[in-house]
Design a protein around this motif. Structure first.
Motif, mmCIF file in Angstrom:
data_model
loop_
_atom_site.group_PDB
_atom_site.id
_atom_site.type_symbol
_atom_site.label_atom_id
_atom_site.label_comp_id
_atom_site.label_asym_id
_atom_site.label_seq_id
_atom_site.Cartn_x
_atom_site.Cartn_y
_atom_site.Cartn_z
ATOM 1 N N VAL A 100 0.811 -1.213 0.000
ATOM 2 C CA VAL A 100 0.000 0.000 0.000
ATOM 3 C C VAL A 100 0.848 1.269 0.000
ATOM 4 O O VAL A 100 0.471 2.286 -0.592
ATOM 5 N N PHE A 101 2.036 1.214 0.621
ATOM 6 C CA PHE A 101 2.863 2.418 0.683
ATOM 7 C C PHE A 101 3.588 2.705 -0.628
ATOM 8 O O PHE A 101 4.255 3.742 -0.743
ATOM 9 N N SER A 102 3.451 1.830 -1.609
ATOM 10 C CA SER A 102 3.995 2.114 -2.946
ATOM 11 C C SER A 102 2.882 2.561 -3.891
ATOM 12 O O SER A 102 3.064 2.598 -5.099
ATOM 13 N N THR A 103 1.714 2.890 -3.330
ATOM 14 C CA THR A 103 0.572 3.343 -4.126
ATOM 15 C C THR A 103 0.028 4.650 -3.557
ATOM 16 O O THR A 103 0.395 5.078 -2.470
ATOM 17 N N ARG A 104 -0.888 5.258 -4.326
ATOM 18 C CA ARG A 104 -1.567 6.470 -3.868
ATOM 19 C C ARG A 104 -2.989 6.143 -3.397
ATOM 20 O O ARG A 104 -3.852 7.020 -3.334
ATOM 21 N N SER A 105 -3.237 4.898 -3.068
ATOM 22 C CA SER A 105 -4.576 4.454 -2.675
ATOM 23 C C SER A 105 -5.094 5.205 -1.453
ATOM 24 O O SER A 105 -4.337 5.516 -0.531
ATOM 25 N N PRO A 106 -6.399 5.484 -1.413
ATOM 26 C CA PRO A 106 -6.984 6.127 -0.220
ATOM 27 C C PRO A 106 -7.114 5.167 0.956
ATOM 28 O O PRO A 106 -7.336 5.590 2.086
ATOM 29 N N HIS A 107 -6.981 3.867 0.679
ATOM 30 C CA HIS A 107 -7.152 2.861 1.726
ATOM 31 C C HIS A 107 -5.839 2.642 2.451
ATOM 32 O O HIS A 107 -5.047 1.751 2.129
ATOM 33 N N ARG A 108 -5.617 3.467 3.482
ATOM 34 C CA ARG A 108 -4.351 3.512 4.187
ATOM 35 C C ARG A 108 -4.593 3.452 5.694
ATOM 36 O O ARG A 108 -5.709 3.708 6.153
ATOM 37 N N PRO A 109 -3.558 3.148 6.488
ATOM 38 C CA PRO A 109 -3.754 3.125 7.941
ATOM 39 C C PRO A 109 -4.195 4.484 8.483
ATOM 40 O O PRO A 109 -5.008 4.562 9.397
ATOM 41 N N ASN A 110 -3.646 5.553 7.916
ATOM 42 C CA ASN A 110 -4.116 6.914 8.200
ATOM 43 C C ASN A 110 -4.597 7.498 6.882
ATOM 44 O O ASN A 110 -3.776 7.811 6.004
ATOM 45 N N PRO A 111 -5.911 7.625 6.674
ATOM 46 C CA PRO A 111 -6.455 8.014 5.362
ATOM 47 C C PRO A 111 -6.239 9.488 5.038
ATOM 48 O O PRO A 111 -7.180 10.283 4.986
ATOM 49 N N ILE A 112 -4.976 9.862 4.816
ATOM 50 C CA ILE A 112 -4.617 11.244 4.518
ATOM 51 C C ILE A 112 -4.189 11.364 3.061
ATOM 52 O O ILE A 112 -3.392 10.556 2.575
ATOM 53 N N GLY A 113 -4.734 12.362 2.369
ATOM 54 C CA GLY A 113 -4.397 12.587 0.972
ATOM 55 C C GLY A 113 -3.568 13.840 0.795
ATOM 56 O O GLY A 113 -3.597 14.759 1.623
ATOM 57 N N LEU A 114 -2.828 13.887 -0.302
ATOM 58 C CA LEU A 114 -1.951 15.013 -0.604
ATOM 59 C C LEU A 114 -2.008 15.275 -2.102
ATOM 60 O O LEU A 114 -1.722 14.385 -2.905
ATOM 61 N N SER A 115 -2.407 16.482 -2.496
ATOM 62 C CA SER A 115 -2.529 16.827 -3.915
ATOM 63 C C SER A 115 -1.913 18.190 -4.203
ATOM 64 O O SER A 115 -1.959 19.092 -3.364
ATOM 65 N N VAL A 116 -1.355 18.315 -5.409
ATOM 66 C CA VAL A 116 -0.891 19.614 -5.896
ATOM 67 C C VAL A 116 -1.981 20.184 -6.789
ATOM 68 O O VAL A 116 -2.405 19.540 -7.750
ATOM 69 N N CYS A 117 -2.445 21.393 -6.481
ATOM 70 C CA CYS A 117 -3.525 22.010 -7.237
ATOM 71 C C CYS A 117 -3.134 23.424 -7.671
ATOM 72 O O CYS A 117 -2.339 24.092 -6.997
#
Length: 262
Positions: A88-105
Motif C-alpha cells: 500500500v505504501f507504494s501506491t496512492r490508494s486512499p485505503h491507508r492506515p491513516n487516510p490522509i491525501g496530498l494533492s498539488v492544485c
C-alpha cells in the motif's frame, strides 16, 4: 461522488473545487500572500474511505465482544494500471492506515475576505475535510525522480494522455438543455454555472482515465457506468472505435441528467 473524482488531479486540470475555511480557526490574515503562488499542496482526509469505515465498525464490534485484537488496514493494493497487488505504501490508494491525501492544485482565486480558495486540478470529493494548505515551491520539484514503469501511461511523453472520449448526440442535447435551464442550474451546479464547455472538458478528462474499478472492467466491460460531477449524473460505456484503420478503446458518454431528477 467518489467515482466522479479524478484518479490524479494533474490529469484533470478542468476539475475545480473551492476550499472553505472556518473563521473561528483561520482568520482572513492567514490567507495573505497566497495569491502570489501559482500552486499549492492540499492536505486532506479520505472521509469516504470505505475500508476505513469497515475497519472502524469492526473495531467497535470486537470491542463489544471483549476482543483486544484490532482490525488492520489492507497491506497490499492493486493499482489500476498494474493489475497485481503491491504494498500500500507504494501506491496512492486512499485505503491507508491513516487516510490522509496530498494533492498539488493550481490556485485559481484567493478570496481573503470570504475565506475561500478556488483551485483547479482537484481530486477531492464534495465535503472533503481539509487538514492544511501549503504553497508549492520550486524546492518541491525533483527533476531526476524515478518511478516503476506501471505508474506511467503508455505515452510517457504525455502524462495526461488517456482514452478517447466521445459524446452521443443525445448526451450533447442533454448538456445543452441543462445548461440553458436556469432552474436546473440553480438546483445542481456549484462550480460550473454558465461554463458548459469547462464542465464538458472536466467530464472528458475524468472519464479518459477510466474511473471504473478493476472488478467492473473484468466482470462486464460493456455495462453502463455512472458517476456524478458537480450535481450532474453522467452515464458512459466502454466501446471500440475505428479511426484511420486503427481499432482502439473509447469511452462513450450516452446520457447526462440532473441527480435525482424525474
Amino acid at each position: 461522488d467518489r467515482r466522479g473524482t479524478p484518479r490524479q488531479g494533474t490529469v484533470a486540470p478542468a476539475s475545480e473545487a473551492v476550499c472553505v475555511f472556518e473563521p473561528k480557526i483561520c482568520p482572513p490574515a492567514s490567507l495573505e500572500e497566497l495569491e502570489k503562488f501559482s500552486h499549492c499542496w492540499v492536505i486532506f482526509v479520505f472521509h469516504e474511505n470505505t475500508i476505513g469505515s469497515r475497519s472502524s465498525a469492526e473495531k467497535q464490534t470486537r470491542k463489544g465482544k471483549g476482543s483486544t485484537k484490532e482490525a488492520t488496514f489492507t497491506a497490499k493494493i492493486t493499482p489500476p494500471r498494474l493489475g497485481r497487488k503491491v504494498g500500500v505504501f507504494s501506491t496512492r490508494s486512499p485505503h491507508r492506515p491513516n487516510p490522509i491525501g496530498l494533492s498539488v492544485c493550481r490556485i485559481l482565486n484567493v478570496d481573503i475576505a470570504g475565506l475561500r480558495i478556488r483551485i483547479g486540478g482537484a481530486d477531492l470529493v464534495d465535503g472533503t475535510p481539509l487538514l492544511d494548505i501549503k504553497p508549492y515551491t520550486p524546492y518541491d520539484c525533483v527533476p531526476d525522480c524515478s518511478v516503476p514503469q506501471w505508474v506511467l501511461p503508455p505515452d510517457e511523453s504525455d502524462l495526461t494522455s488517456g482514452l478517447r472520449v466521445a459524446f452521443t448526440e443525445a448526451a450533447l442535447k442533454d448538456i445543452e438543455h441543462i445548461f440553458s435551464d436556469s432552474h436546473a442550474l440553480a438546483s445542481c451546479l456549484k462550480h460550473y454555472q454558465g461554463r458548459q464547455d469547462k464542465w464538458k472538458q472536466c467530464v472528458g478528462e475524468v472519464i479518459s482515465q477510466d474511473p471504473r474499478s478493476l472488478l467492473s472492467k473484468k466482470n462486464d466491460s460493456q455495462k453502463p457506468y455512472r458517476l456524478v460531477i458537480d450535481g450532474l449524473e453522467v452515464t458512459f460505456v466502454a466501446s471500440t472505435h475505428v479511426q484511420s484503420q486503427e481499432e482502439g478503446r473509447e469511452m462513450l458518454v450516452q446520457e447526462v441528467c440532473v441527480v435525482n431528477s424525474t
